[in-house]
Structure formats: C-alpha cells, structure tokens
Design a protein around this motif. Structure first.
Motif, short mmCIF file in Angstrom:
data_model
loop_
_atom_site.label_atom_id
_atom_site.label_comp_id
_atom_site.label_asym_id
_atom_site.label_seq_id
_atom_site.Cartn_x
_atom_site.Cartn_y
_atom_site.Cartn_z
N MET A 47 0.66 -1.09 -0.17
CA MET A 47 0.29 -0.24 -0.11
C MET A 47 0.78 1.40 -0.16
O MET A 47 0.44 2.48 -0.80
N ASP A 48 2.09 1.44 0.44
CA ASP A 48 3.03 2.15 0.26
C ASP A 48 3.09 1.97 -0.64
O ASP A 48 3.87 3.81 -1.29
N ILE A 76 -4.27 1.13 -11.13
CA ILE A 76 -3.23 1.18 -11.00
C ILE A 76 -3.00 -0.28 -10.99
O ILE A 76 -3.08 0.15 -9.90
N SER A 77 -1.75 -0.72 -11.53
CA SER A 77 -2.06 -2.45 -11.75
C SER A 77 -3.57 -2.62 -11.40
O SER A 77 -4.08 -2.95 -12.28
N GLU A 78 -2.74 -3.34 -10.32
CA GLU A 78 -4.62 -4.45 -9.83
C GLU A 78 -5.41 -3.50 -8.54
O GLU A 78 -6.55 -4.33 -8.15
N VAL A 79 -4.89 -1.63 -8.02
CA VAL A 79 -6.01 -1.38 -7.63
C VAL A 79 -6.65 -0.49 -8.45
O VAL A 79 -6.38 0.15 -9.22
N ILE A 99 -7.64 4.31 -1.50
CA ILE A 99 -7.23 2.98 -2.60
C ILE A 99 -8.08 1.88 -2.23
O ILE A 99 -7.71 1.39 -1.24
N LYS A 100 -8.26 0.80 -3.32
CA LYS A 100 -8.47 -0.11 -3.25
C LYS A 100 -8.27 -1.40 -3.64
O LYS A 100 -8.11 -1.30 -4.84
N LYS A 101 -8.62 -2.43 -3.01
CA LYS A 101 -7.52 -3.62 -3.89
C LYS A 101 -8.65 -4.71 -2.92
O LYS A 101 -8.73 -5.22 -1.79
#
Length: 126
Positions: A47-48, A76-79, A99-101
């Motif tokens: 996450m950072d 951004i990529s998978e987020v 930010i959601k993942k």
C-alpha cells in the motif's frame, strides 16, 4: 527387575508426552503469528508503494490540466484509486485518496497540492 517397577514408566511417559505436546503447540502458535505478521507487513509495504505511485500520477494529472470536476478515478495495476479534491485556499488543495484492492481493506490518505509549486508537498496516510 521388570516386575519391581511399580508403575514408574507410565507417569514418566505421560509427562514426556505432555511436555512434547506443549512445546509443539507453542511452536505452532509462534509460526502462525510470524506468518500473519509477514502477510500484514507485505500488505503495508504494498500500500505504501501504491500511495507513492498515486501521488506521482496525481501530480502529473494536476500539473497537466486544471481539474474540471471535484475528483475522479483511475487504476494502477490491480488497484482502483478514487480521489476527491477540495480547495483549501486559492493555491492549496486537499486531495482525499481511497485505494481499493481485492482482499485488502480500503486504504485512505490525504494529500496537499500546491498549485504555485505544481506538486504535492505533503500527504498523510490514515
């Protein structure tokens, strides 16, 4: 000699079995705790990395164009990144970042963008 033990082996064997079982359970608990801590540390570091990349992308977007809306989304990529912009002063904006993942809770941060400098000068992770 064998007939004269008077029940000595059973209690001794039972004590060794209990001692071994206790040590085994403590070792398993320690292993599981270390495994959970490793996974949590990996998520925090990931996450950072995502927040740093998000700040870079937002700086590029805000420097390139004047935001017409009060926020937006991008990936951004998978987020999935959602942000909203609130004007604090004429030159300083407060940007709320979410930010959601998958399989990770929502990560939230606030960034402060200075239009005169054209960059984000501070961000706070929640």
């Amino acid at each position: 000699m064998v007939r004269n033990e008077q029940g000595f082996m059973y209690p001794l064997t039972l004590c060794f079995l209990l001692l071994f079982s206790t040590i085994l359970l403590l070792s398993m608990e320690h292993f599981l705790t270390v495994k959970k801590m490793t996974k949590e540390t990996e998520n925090i570091l990931m996450m950072d990395t995502y927040i740093i990349r998000t700040v870079q992308v937002l700086e590029e977007k805000l420097a390139a164009e004047e935001p017409s809306a009060a926020g937006g989304t991008f990936s951004i990529s998978e987020v999935q990144v959602e942000y909203s912009i609130k004007e604090i002063t004429d030159s300083v904006w407060d940007i709320s970042i979410f930010i959601k993942k998958e399989q990770v809770s929502v990560f939230q941060a606030h960034a402060y963008y200075d239009r005169d400098l054209g960059k984000i000068f501070k961000w706070i992770e929640m």
